[in-house]
Design a protein around this motif. Structure first.
Motif, PDB file in Angstrom:
ATOM      1  N   GLY A 139       0.814  -1.199   0.000  1.00 26.17           N
ATOM      2  CA  GLY A 139       0.000   0.000   0.000  1.00 26.17           C
ATOM      3  C   GLY A 139       0.849   1.250   0.000  1.00 26.17           C
ATOM      4  N   LEU A 140       0.209   2.359   0.305  1.00 30.28           N
ATOM      5  CA  LEU A 140       0.855   3.666   0.359  1.00 30.28           C
ATOM      6  C   LEU A 140       1.101   4.034   1.815  1.00 30.28           C
ATOM      7  CD1 LEU A 140       1.727   6.327  -1.034  1.00 30.28           C
ATOM      8  CD2 LEU A 140      -0.657   7.078  -0.811  1.00 30.28           C
ATOM      9  N   VAL A 141       2.316   4.425   2.117  1.00 28.39           N
ATOM     10  CA  VAL A 141       2.677   4.768   3.490  1.00 28.39           C
ATOM     11  C   VAL A 141       3.648   5.938   3.461  1.00 28.39           C
ATOM     12  CG1 VAL A 141       4.577   3.109   3.548  1.00 28.39           C
ATOM     13  CG2 VAL A 141       3.483   3.807   5.689  1.00 28.39           C
ATOM     14  N   GLN A 142       3.603   6.753   4.498  1.00 31.45           N
ATOM     15  CA  GLN A 142       4.532   7.868   4.577  1.00 31.45           C
ATOM     16  C   GLN A 142       5.898   7.392   5.045  1.00 31.45           C
ATOM     17  OE1 GLN A 142       2.660  10.917   7.060  1.00 31.45           O
ATOM     18  NE2 GLN A 142       2.193  12.063   5.182  1.00 31.45           N
ATOM     19  N   GLY A 177       7.021   5.284   8.263  1.00 31.52           N
ATOM     20  CA  GLY A 177       5.933   4.408   8.663  1.00 31.52           C
ATOM     21  C   GLY A 177       6.276   2.943   8.525  1.00 31.52           C
ATOM     22  N   SER A 178       5.258   2.109   8.748  1.00 30.51           N
ATOM     23  CA  SER A 178       5.458   0.656   8.729  1.00 30.51           C
ATOM     24  C   SER A 178       4.389  -0.025   7.883  1.00 30.51           C
ATOM     25  CB  SER A 178       5.379   0.098  10.159  1.00 30.51           C
ATOM     26  OG  SER A 178       6.387   0.623  10.978  1.00 30.51           O
ATOM     27  N   LEU A 179       4.751  -1.172   7.355  1.00 26.89           N
ATOM     28  CA  LEU A 179       3.825  -2.063   6.672  1.00 26.89           C
ATOM     29  C   LEU A 179       4.222  -3.488   6.983  1.00 26.89           C
ATOM     30  CD1 LEU A 179       3.375  -0.669   3.021  1.00 26.89           C
ATOM     31  CD2 LEU A 179       1.613  -0.795   4.788  1.00 26.89           C
ATOM     32  N   ASN A 203       9.670  -1.589   8.868  1.00 25.37           N
ATOM     33  CA  ASN A 203       9.602  -0.405   9.721  1.00 25.37           C
ATOM     34  C   ASN A 203      10.529   0.680   9.192  1.00 25.37           C
ATOM     35  OD1 ASN A 203       7.875  -1.851  11.474  1.00 25.37           O
ATOM     36  ND2 ASN A 203       9.603  -2.617  12.662  1.00 25.37           N
ATOM     37  N   THR A 208      10.314   2.062  -2.067  1.00 27.21           N
ATOM     38  CA  THR A 208       9.212   1.955  -3.017  1.00 27.21           C
ATOM     39  C   THR A 208       9.550   0.944  -4.110  1.00 27.21           C
ATOM     40  OG1 THR A 208       8.435   4.205  -2.635  1.00 27.21           O
ATOM     41  CG2 THR A 208       7.870   3.194  -4.745  1.00 27.21           C
ATOM     42  N   VAL A 237       4.429  -1.511  -2.925  1.00 26.37           N
ATOM     43  CA  VAL A 237       4.683  -0.699  -1.740  1.00 26.37           C
ATOM     44  C   VAL A 237       5.163   0.669  -2.219  1.00 26.37           C
ATOM     45  CG1 VAL A 237       6.143  -0.377   0.291  1.00 26.37           C
ATOM     46  CG2 VAL A 237       5.205  -2.643  -0.239  1.00 26.37           C
ATOM     47  N   VAL A 266       6.219   4.450  -0.823  1.00 23.13           N
ATOM     48  CA  VAL A 266       6.548   5.288   0.330  1.00 23.13           C
ATOM     49  C   VAL A 266       6.583   6.736  -0.134  1.00 23.13           C
ATOM     50  CG1 VAL A 266       8.168   5.704   2.198  1.00 23.13           C
ATOM     51  CG2 VAL A 266       7.883   3.387   1.285  1.00 23.13           C
TER      52      VAL A 266
END
Length: 124
Positions: free
Chosen positions: A10-13, A16-18, A84, A91, A120, A122
């Motif tokens: 997904g999209l995360v700043q 952040g974590s996925l 993390n 990305t 992913v 970022v």
């Protein structure tokens, strides 16, 4: 035949974590070496992390060491990648892969089975 299905992208700043998951079906998951690779646009597929068939041994690319953790649950036929402190350069499309060999190779050409990948992204 082994099928691998990734999820959790997904999209995360940045920062952040996925958590990525890769569910396996067919074959004998508990006997496979499992790995995560990633491929950014215009770049070759690169090794990210690997875990032995029993989960006792792991290895990471230098670029993710200390930030990413690979794990597996053989009862659930699933391998995970906890990511993390994500950076813009993380990305990519992330792929899980299975190798019927117990030797922990980091070369993509050694892997027998691949998932379809999960994106992913970022952002800053």
């Amino acid at each position: 035949q082994v099928q691998l299905v990734e999820s959790g992208g997904g999209l995360v700043q940045a920062g952040g974590s996925l958590r990525l998951s890769c569910a396996a079906s067919g074959g004998t998951f508990s006997s496979y070496t499992m790995a995560w690779f990633r491929q950014a646009p215009g770049k070759e597929r690169e090794f990210v992390a690997i875990i032995s068939w029993i989960g006792a041994s792991t290895r990471y690319a230098d670029s993710v060491k200390g930030r990413f953790t690979i794990s597996r649950d053989n009862a659930k036929n699933t391998v995970y990648l906890q990511m993390n402190s994500l950076k813009l350069e993380d990305t990519a499309v992330y792929y899980c892969a299975a190798d019927v060999s117990t030797i922990m190779y980091s070369g993509a050409h050694k892997y027998d089975y691949w998932g379809q990948g999960t994106q992913v992204t970022v952002s800053s």
